[in-house]
Write a protein that holds these residues in place. Sequence first.
Motif, PDB file in Angstrom:
ATOM      1  N   THR A   1      -0.730  -9.311  23.296  1.00 46.76           N
ATOM      2  CA  THR A   1       0.347  -8.891  22.515  1.00 46.76           C
ATOM      3  C   THR A   1       0.244  -7.374  22.065  1.00 46.76           C
TER       4      THR A   1
ATOM      5  N   CYS B   1       2.195  -5.094  19.469  1.00 49.30           N
ATOM      6  CA  CYS B   1       3.681  -5.569  18.253  1.00 49.30           C
ATOM      7  C   CYS B   1       3.080  -4.006  17.628  1.00 49.30           C
TER       8      CYS B   1
ATOM      9  N   PHE C   1      -4.251  -9.749  10.515  1.00 55.21           N
ATOM     10  CA  PHE C   1      -5.097  -9.139  10.661  1.00 55.21           C
ATOM     11  C   PHE C   1      -5.418  -7.295   8.792  1.00 55.21           C
TER      12      PHE C   1
ATOM     13  N   ARG D   1       1.712 -11.711   9.451  1.00 55.52           N
ATOM     14  CA  ARG D   1       2.257 -11.913   9.994  1.00 55.52           C
ATOM     15  C   ARG D   1       2.261 -13.365  10.627  1.00 55.52           C
TER      16      ARG D   1
ATOM     17  N   TYR E   1     -10.452 -10.162  12.170  1.00 56.58           N
ATOM     18  CA  TYR E   1     -11.396  -8.485  11.111  1.00 56.58           C
ATOM     19  C   TYR E   1     -11.533  -7.908  12.477  1.00 56.58           C
ATOM     20  N   GLY E   2     -11.197  -6.340  12.037  1.00 57.56           N
ATOM     21  CA  GLY E   2     -11.302  -6.550  13.171  1.00 57.56           C
ATOM     22  C   GLY E   2     -10.694  -4.273  12.445  1.00 57.56           C
ATOM     23  N   ILE E   3     -10.906  -3.500  13.058  1.00 59.49           N
ATOM     24  CA  ILE E   3     -10.535  -1.753  12.824  1.00 59.49           C
ATOM     25  C   ILE E   3      -8.964  -1.847  13.025  1.00 59.49           C
ATOM     26  N   CYS E   4      -8.549  -1.329  11.996  1.00 66.06           N
ATOM     27  CA  CYS E   4      -6.736  -0.846  12.111  1.00 66.06           C
ATOM     28  C   CYS E   4      -7.125   0.858  12.718  1.00 66.06           C
ATOM     29  N   LYS E   5      -5.873   1.049  13.462  1.00 66.74           N
ATOM     30  CA  LYS E   5      -5.332   2.107  14.737  1.00 66.74           C
ATOM     31  C   LYS E   5      -5.662   3.552  13.589  1.00 66.74           C
TER      32      LYS E   5
ATOM     33  N   VAL F   1       0.559  -8.975  17.385  1.00 64.43           N
ATOM     34  CA  VAL F   1      -1.105  -7.761  16.997  1.00 64.43           C
ATOM     35  C   VAL F   1      -0.461  -6.649  16.812  1.00 64.43           C
ATOM     36  N   PRO F   2      -0.834  -6.208  15.020  1.00 61.72           N
ATOM     37  CA  PRO F   2      -0.962  -4.610  14.673  1.00 61.72           C
ATOM     38  C   PRO F   2      -1.044  -3.291  15.254  1.00 61.72           C
ATOM     39  N   ASP F   3       0.052  -2.891  16.255  1.00 56.93           N
ATOM     40  CA  ASP F   3      -0.326  -1.472  17.074  1.00 56.93           C
ATOM     41  C   ASP F   3      -1.710  -0.684  17.244  1.00 56.93           C
ATOM     42  N   GLY F   4      -1.887  -0.936  17.732  1.00 53.96           N
ATOM     43  CA  GLY F   4      -3.902  -0.705  18.219  1.00 53.96           C
ATOM     44  C   GLY F   4      -5.074  -1.062  17.333  1.00 53.96           C
ATOM     45  N   PHE F   5      -5.273  -1.933  16.532  1.00 57.01           N
ATOM     46  CA  PHE F   5      -5.859  -3.225  15.868  1.00 57.01           C
ATOM     47  C   PHE F   5      -6.184  -3.972  16.958  1.00 57.01           C
ATOM     48  N   ASP F   6      -8.230  -3.456  16.390  1.00 54.92           N
ATOM     49  CA  ASP F   6      -8.508  -3.868  17.300  1.00 54.92           C
ATOM     50  C   ASP F   6     -10.266  -5.163  16.865  1.00 54.92           C
ATOM     51  N   ILE F   7      -9.179  -5.906  16.787  1.00 53.74           N
ATOM     52  CA  ILE F   7      -9.595  -7.140  16.462  1.00 53.74           C
ATOM     53  C   ILE F   7     -11.491  -7.823  17.184  1.00 53.74           C
ATOM     54  N   ARG F   8     -12.052  -7.646  15.986  1.00 56.25           N
ATOM     55  CA  ARG F   8     -13.398  -8.327  15.630  1.00 56.25           C
ATOM     56  C   ARG F   8     -14.029  -9.225  15.470  1.00 56.25           C
TER      57      ARG F   8
END
Lengths: 149, 149
Positions: free
Chosen positions: A2, A4, A107, A118, A141-145, B127-134
């Motif tokens: 979800t 947030c 994150f 969080r 780990y990933g890419i933020c907005k 999850v932070p808005d728009g964060f794409d978890i890899r």
Amino acid sequence: MTACKHEHEHKTPEQLLATARQVCDEQGRRFTKLREHVFNLIARSTGPVKAYDLLDQLRPEFGSPKPPTVYRALDFLSGLGLIHRVEALNAYIACDHSQGRHIAEFFICETCENLEERSANDHIDCVPDGFDIRRSVIEHYGICKNCAA
Amino acid sequence: MTACKHEHEHKTPEQLLATARQVCDEQGRRFTKLREHVFNLIARSTGPVKAYDLLDQLRPEFGSPKPPTVYRALDFLSGLGLIHRVEALNAYIACDHSQGRHIAEFFICETCENLEERSANDHIDCVPDGFDIRRSVIEHYGICKNCAA
DNA sequence: CTAAAATATAGTACACTATAACACTATACT
DNA sequence: AGTATAGTGTTATAGTGTACTATATTTTAG
């Protein structure tokens, strides 16, 4: 999963410092110059900080500190829950949720290296029968907005 | 937090090896002697294995391998999802769920060092808005049922 | 079949991360 | 003041991981 959207405020370094002082006081431990300085370096950093970077930043004000100096401060601070270690980065971050212990969940953007903290909800579905969890490491780990463009 | 009582079978080293071979084949990569040997050492171990222990165990059959040798094999195997790195232990474990990629979640007993692998359900609330978890690191440390006495 | 390209291995050297052990200093407490 | 405890400084070393170069071995394409 979800998304947030509600606001998570971020404490200022000053607020973090105040909390740190208070927690330390409540525990009857000493918030020495060294510990304060290390905490400040972490709190003022934009992202996770590495131990040897802290070591460099302590010079020359604190002489020529050696690794144990900084690791002791890190142990102290994380023992009080004032900072967290980011395991997959070998780095440290000031805790943004300093009122009371919690399971931290991170994150981390691999592009801009920003980190969002969080409090993990402990909805773990499938704990082995009888397993008593003492400590959890949760890092995404990933890419933020902002970096998605 | 829901205790989990259904059975999670554990693959034998032979089964793990067979899967590894197959995955490797499907990807058109080569399951060389070195890679097989490293994989076997990990698969036959009772718990997470450290890179430098693997290095020792490769001798003398594979000469006197240097760190890059074992790290290359580890990178290869984890790239195929055949092993996982346990971040907070700097150690490696054979993946028990080799059919298809998944987010691994570990329960590690700090007394007996046993490790249970689960597939994490991606019910992350916040999850932070728009964060794409890899990639996610989820590790729980505590005491297992057997060691609770 | 053979040359080029891609894949895999070997090794040197070094960088980064962390702790053990011991000596010394500062603080808190009766 | 004297003692116990907490905190710091220093040396040395252990443990973990990578950059870079060189060589060998497939595989693929011509």
